[in-house]
Design a protein around this motif. Structure first.
Motif, PDB file in Angstrom:
ATOM      1  N   UNK A 196       0.819  -1.213   0.000  1.00  0.00           N
ATOM      2  CA  UNK A 196       0.000   0.000   0.000  1.00  0.00           C
ATOM      3  C   UNK A 196       0.847   1.254   0.000  1.00  0.00           C
ATOM      4  N   UNK A 197       1.903   1.251   0.791  1.00  0.00           N
ATOM      5  CA  UNK A 197       2.808   2.405   0.831  1.00  0.00           C
ATOM      6  C   UNK A 197       3.491   2.584  -0.524  1.00  0.00           C
ATOM      7  N   UNK A 198       3.923   1.485  -1.106  1.00  0.00           N
ATOM      8  CA  UNK A 198       4.564   1.523  -2.427  1.00  0.00           C
ATOM      9  C   UNK A 198       3.650   2.167  -3.468  1.00  0.00           C
ATOM     10  N   UNK A 206      -5.276   3.693 -10.212  1.00  0.00           N
ATOM     11  CA  UNK A 206      -5.133   2.311  -9.756  1.00  0.00           C
ATOM     12  C   UNK A 206      -5.114   2.188  -8.239  1.00  0.00           C
ATOM     13  N   UNK A 207      -4.630   3.224  -7.563  1.00  0.00           N
ATOM     14  CA  UNK A 207      -4.571   3.173  -6.103  1.00  0.00           C
ATOM     15  C   UNK A 207      -5.977   3.151  -5.499  1.00  0.00           C
ATOM     16  N   UNK A 208      -6.908   3.859  -6.137  1.00  0.00           N
ATOM     17  CA  UNK A 208      -8.265   3.961  -5.608  1.00  0.00           C
ATOM     18  C   UNK A 208      -9.260   3.030  -6.291  1.00  0.00           C
ATOM     19  N   UNK A 209      -8.884   2.430  -7.402  1.00  0.00           N
ATOM     20  CA  UNK A 209      -9.821   1.606  -8.170  1.00  0.00           C
ATOM     21  C   UNK A 209     -10.028   0.231  -7.530  1.00  0.00           C
ATOM     22  N   UNK A 210     -11.207  -0.335  -7.788  1.00  0.00           N
ATOM     23  CA  UNK A 210     -11.555  -1.656  -7.258  1.00  0.00           C
ATOM     24  C   UNK A 210     -10.920  -2.730  -8.145  1.00  0.00           C
ATOM     25  N   UNK A 211      -9.681  -3.052  -7.856  1.00  0.00           N
ATOM     26  CA  UNK A 211      -8.939  -3.987  -8.705  1.00  0.00           C
ATOM     27  C   UNK A 211      -8.472  -5.243  -7.977  1.00  0.00           C
ATOM     28  N   UNK A 212      -8.652  -5.304  -6.660  1.00  0.00           N
ATOM     29  CA  UNK A 212      -8.175  -6.448  -5.882  1.00  0.00           C
ATOM     30  C   UNK A 212      -9.335  -7.409  -5.642  1.00  0.00           C
ATOM     31  N   UNK A 257     -14.699  -7.214  -4.820  1.00  0.00           N
ATOM     32  CA  UNK A 257     -13.490  -6.458  -5.129  1.00  0.00           C
ATOM     33  C   UNK A 257     -13.204  -5.407  -4.065  1.00  0.00           C
ATOM     34  N   UNK A 258     -11.947  -5.036  -3.978  1.00  0.00           N
ATOM     35  CA  UNK A 258     -11.519  -3.974  -3.080  1.00  0.00           C
ATOM     36  C   UNK A 258     -10.454  -3.159  -3.804  1.00  0.00           C
ATOM     37  N   UNK A 259     -10.086  -2.029  -3.219  1.00  0.00           N
ATOM     38  CA  UNK A 259      -9.024  -1.200  -3.802  1.00  0.00           C
ATOM     39  C   UNK A 259      -7.777  -1.296  -2.940  1.00  0.00           C
ATOM     40  N   UNK A 260      -6.666  -0.891  -3.496  1.00  0.00           N
ATOM     41  CA  UNK A 260      -5.436  -0.867  -2.702  1.00  0.00           C
ATOM     42  C   UNK A 260      -5.574   0.103  -1.543  1.00  0.00           C
ATOM     43  N   UNK A 261      -6.268   1.207  -1.752  1.00  0.00           N
ATOM     44  CA  UNK A 261      -6.497   2.180  -0.693  1.00  0.00           C
ATOM     45  C   UNK A 261      -7.312   1.565   0.444  1.00  0.00           C
ATOM     46  N   UNK A 262      -8.374   0.864   0.117  1.00  0.00           N
ATOM     47  CA  UNK A 262      -9.189   0.224   1.140  1.00  0.00           C
ATOM     48  C   UNK A 262      -8.401  -0.863   1.871  1.00  0.00           C
ATOM     49  N   UNK A 263      -7.608  -1.620   1.141  1.00  0.00           N
ATOM     50  CA  UNK A 263      -6.822  -2.678   1.759  1.00  0.00           C
ATOM     51  C   UNK A 263      -5.751  -2.094   2.673  1.00  0.00           C
ATOM     52  N   UNK A 264      -5.176  -0.971   2.283  1.00  0.00           N
ATOM     53  CA  UNK A 264      -4.171  -0.321   3.125  1.00  0.00           C
ATOM     54  C   UNK A 264      -4.803   0.149   4.431  1.00  0.00           C
TER      55      UNK A 264
END
Length: 209
Positions: free
Chosen positions: A53-55, A76-82, A106-113
């Motif tokens: 997430x930091x990366x 991509x950081x905020x998009x639902x891609x995970x 799906x989730x986003x990298x932001x949500x997962x972070x």
């Protein structure tokens, strides 16, 4: 813009849920929010996800400073891609075909972070009776979340100057959190490449967890 708005709403809803999350809040791998999670176990489970997430967060800086808010790094950081749950057929299901299918989630990298920072930070509480929102690392995580939401607002408004300042503020807040969960600061080369988000197995003989 739709990406920022959707992510902002999801983030706000997530924060409300996390702030009042019970000690047994679920996460990937059946983890809990610290009630039964020791610091070493939490590090094993969440270090990889926080690092990733930091990366991806740091990857946005060049685009944010340039006012390129529609760049892939930002979107991509905020998009639902995970994919958090794959589409599958329920076993031994006798209902309709639609009722017997578990839909993909799906989730986003932001949500997962946000989730992984909350769960990691909560494992550092010294008093098992202390609610998650009172844990220092949890407060620091929420401070970072708040700064990112300000950054999102600036990007939605197309305000390059405020977005650049917002990114700096968010990065500073993130560094405070990273320091208190035994992770290196954002300037460390470890965040220069993608991280492994898989939870490493611990084995003793033939028994692995």
């Amino acid at each position: 813009r739709a990406v920022f708005e959707a992510a902002g709403l999801a983030g706000a809803a997530g924060l409300l849920g996390l702030a009042g999350a019970p000690a047994g809040v679920s996460a990937s791998g059946g983890a809990t929010a610290g009630k039964y999670t020791t610091i070493p176990v939490a590090k094993r489970r969440y270090f990889g996800r926080v690092k990733q997430g930091v990366y991806e967060f740091l990857n946005m800086q060049t685009a944010v400073n340039a006012g390129n808010f529609k760049s892939d790094d930002v979107s991509n950081f905020f998009a639902q891609t995970i994919v958090t749950s794959s589409k599958r057929q329920k076993s031994n299901c006798r209902g309709s075909s639609e009722a017997c299918v578990v839909q993909e989630e799906l989730s986003s990298r932001w949500e997962d972070l946000q989730l992984s920072m909350f769960l990691l930070g909560n494992a550092f509480r010294l008093d098992a009776g202390k609610p998650p929102e009172k844990v220092r690392q949890g407060k620091e995580a929420k401070a970072f979340f708040s700064e990112v939401e300000k950054l999102q607002r600036a990007m939605r408004q197309g305000n390059q100057d405020q977005a650049s300042k917002g990114f700096v503020a968010a990065r500073a807040a993130l560094d405070v959190f990273l320091n208190d969960v035994d992770l290196p600061p954002t300037v460390d080369p470890v965040y220069g490449t993608s991280a492994d988000t898989k939870v490493p197995s611990l084995c003793q003989g033939s028994f692995c967890v």
